[in-house]
Design an enzyme around this catalytic site. Structure first.
Site, PDB file in Angstrom:
ATOM      1  N   PRO A 121      63.621  24.845  43.238  1.00  0.00           N
ATOM      2  CA  PRO A 121      64.991  25.391  43.291  1.00  0.00           C
ATOM      3  C   PRO A 121      65.872  24.830  42.180  1.00  0.00           C
ATOM      4  CG  PRO A 121      64.246  24.843  45.492  1.00  0.00           C
ATOM      5  CD  PRO A 121      63.197  24.311  44.560  1.00  0.00           C
ATOM      6  N   GLY A 122      66.586  25.725  41.501  1.00  0.00           N
ATOM      7  CA  GLY A 122      67.501  25.320  40.426  1.00  0.00           C
ATOM      8  C   GLY A 122      66.845  25.178  39.072  1.00  0.00           C
ATOM      9  N   VAL A 123      65.522  25.215  39.022  1.00  0.00           N
ATOM     10  CA  VAL A 123      64.807  25.016  37.756  1.00  0.00           C
ATOM     11  C   VAL A 123      64.871  26.279  36.897  1.00  0.00           C
ATOM     12  CG1 VAL A 123      62.492  24.762  36.763  1.00  0.00           C
ATOM     13  CG2 VAL A 123      63.278  23.191  38.540  1.00  0.00           C
TER      14      VAL A 123
ATOM     15  N   LYS B 256       1.179  54.861  40.223  1.00  0.00           N
ATOM     16  CA  LYS B 256       2.309  55.765  40.457  1.00  0.00           C
ATOM     17  C   LYS B 256       1.954  57.194  40.042  1.00  0.00           C
ATOM     18  CE  LYS B 256       5.787  53.376  42.202  1.00  0.00           C
ATOM     19  NZ  LYS B 256       6.418  53.746  43.493  1.00  0.00           N
TER      20      LYS B 256
ATOM     21  N   TYR C  95       0.130  49.461  37.487  1.00  0.00           N
ATOM     22  CA  TYR C  95       1.298  49.964  38.213  1.00  0.00           C
ATOM     23  C   TYR C  95       1.565  51.427  37.854  1.00  0.00           C
ATOM     24  CZ  TYR C  95       6.221  50.640  39.451  1.00  0.00           C
ATOM     25  OH  TYR C  95       7.391  51.145  39.945  1.00  0.00           O
TER      26      TYR C  95
ATOM     27  N   LEU D 165      10.093  55.009  49.362  1.00  0.00           N
ATOM     28  CA  LEU D 165      10.472  53.979  48.391  1.00  0.00           C
ATOM     29  C   LEU D 165       9.481  52.829  48.327  1.00  0.00           C
ATOM     30  CD1 LEU D 165      14.280  53.704  49.292  1.00  0.00           C
ATOM     31  CD2 LEU D 165      13.239  55.116  47.494  1.00  0.00           C
TER      32      LEU D 165
END
Length: 387
Positions: free
Chosen positions: A299-301, A126, A122, A63
């Protein structure tokens, strides 16, 4: 040639360029497999060490490569001469050692670039490396695979070096400018995981001779489209609107973009609305799949007491206990049910049914809610009516 996997022994894999973009991703996958022992060759290693490492390995994944050197001669030194040295080391070992070489589509079209350009040198280097492998494989009957890959993107890619994608992701994620000469320039791209998965398949299915391979799942996107898409990822944190990222290049670019965020930017604030009932927080909006939010109730809402003409919602209770009450606004049919935080259950609201949610527990209620559309304050589709 018999597959190495079928031999049931631990294989020594020599990876050149293991500290590079592709190398890091490949090593992270191979480290999860007990049947492979990873050996590395880096630029700082000597030629003598290369000979020794090649002799002791069972396969080579080559690589190492030079993309943007400070001096032109580095293309030949890294891309060409290292390949030649590897072939010579295999010859000295008197073994047949399969080589998997990462080349580039530039190898077949380098002559189309200006002769003083980076792409020309490049691609030419290659191609010269490919010829070395072709001749070596033919003369010594040594297995080899050459991958002619297009642009590769993904996590751990180095900005301003490996890929324009990594440069754009890094700059946009970190509030830096992006330079685009021609927004219509097309890019052919593959994700690094697709490349790695192809290599993993090939090293477990080694065949005789030399072959060229292309990677599947090639995406084509222009520089302008890439820039625009990445900007939507950035803007989604303030708009909460995230484009479709569940598949295709959008999915892969989003995860790549996120990988360039600084850890201090992993978290971000979203709108929070608070009153005497509790809080309502918008989490995420999607282009085609609705909105996610959560709310709390003391609570209770009671929340709700409205119905929708088109909108539908899914509720799941995370903590606490909630009573859901429904009434059909036409037939007056009623229905009630209770959900608690330990219930792996979703309740869905239907259009035309007025509904309310009451906290009937002793502590705060926390619920997550999905709606099939994004909330539009100008057209809320919310009609208040008692249950």
């Amino acid at each position: 040639m018999e597959s190495f996997t079928n031999l049931r022994i631990k294989m020594n894999v020599l990876i050149t360029g293991s500290d590079g973009f592709i190398g890091k991703n490949l090593c992270s996958y191979l480290e999860q497999k007990e049947e492979y022992d990873i050996k590395t060759f880096l630029r700082t290693d000597s030629k003598d060490s290369l000979n020794k490492k090649v002799t002791n390995c069972d396969m080579i994944i080559h690589l190492a490569g030079e993309n943007r050197p400070k001096a032109i001669d580095q293309f030949k030194k890294v891309n060409v001469l290292l390949t030649k040295d590897i072939c010579k080391a295999i010859e000295k070992s008197n073994k047949k050692i399969p080589i998997f070489f990462s080349s580039s589509i530039h190898a077949e079209k380098y002559s189309l670039f200006p002769e003083d350009s980076n792409n020309y040198y490049y691609g030419k280097s290659k191609r010269e490396a490919e010829i070395i492998l072709e001749e070596f494989s033919a003369e010594y009957d040594n297995p080899a695979i050459i991958y002619r890959a297009p642009g590769i993107f993904g996590k751990w890619s180095k900005p301003n070096y490996n890929s324009v994608v990594s440069t754009f992701c890094h700059n946009i994620a970190n509030d830096l400018p992006v330079s685009i000469e021609n927004p219509d320039t097309e890019l052919s791209l593959i994700h690094v995981d697709d490349f790695v998965n192809q290599i993993l398949f090939d090293i477990e299915n080694i065949k005789k001779g030399l072959s060229y391979k292309k990677i599947n799942n090639v995406f084509v996107i222009t520089l302008g489209q890439l820039n625009k898409l990445l900007l939507t990822f950035k803007e989604s944190r303030s708009s909460l609107l995230l484009k479709d990222i569940g598949s295709g290049i959008e999915r892969l670019l989003y995860t790549t973009y996120i990988s360039y965020l600084k850890p201090s930017n992993f978290s971000y604030e979203v709108p929070k609305y608070e009153d005497e009932r509790g809080v309502f927080v918008e989490m995420l909006k999607t282009k085609n799949s609705g909105q996610f939010s959560y709310f709390t109730s003391k609570p209770g809402v009671t929340r709700g007491e409205h119905y929708h003409h088109i909108k539908s919602e899914k509720f799941m209770i995370l903590t606490g206990k909630a009573k859901f009450s429904f009434r059909n606004v036409i037939t007056d049919e009623k229905y009630e049910t209770t959900l608690e935080g330990n219930d792996a259950k979703i309740i869905e609201t239907a259009p035309g049914w007025t509904h309310k949610i009451t906290n009937v527990g002793k502590g705060d209620l926390i619920a997550i809610v999905w709606a099939n559309e994004n909330f539009n304050r100008d057209k809320p589709d919310t009609i208040f009516e008692k249950v």
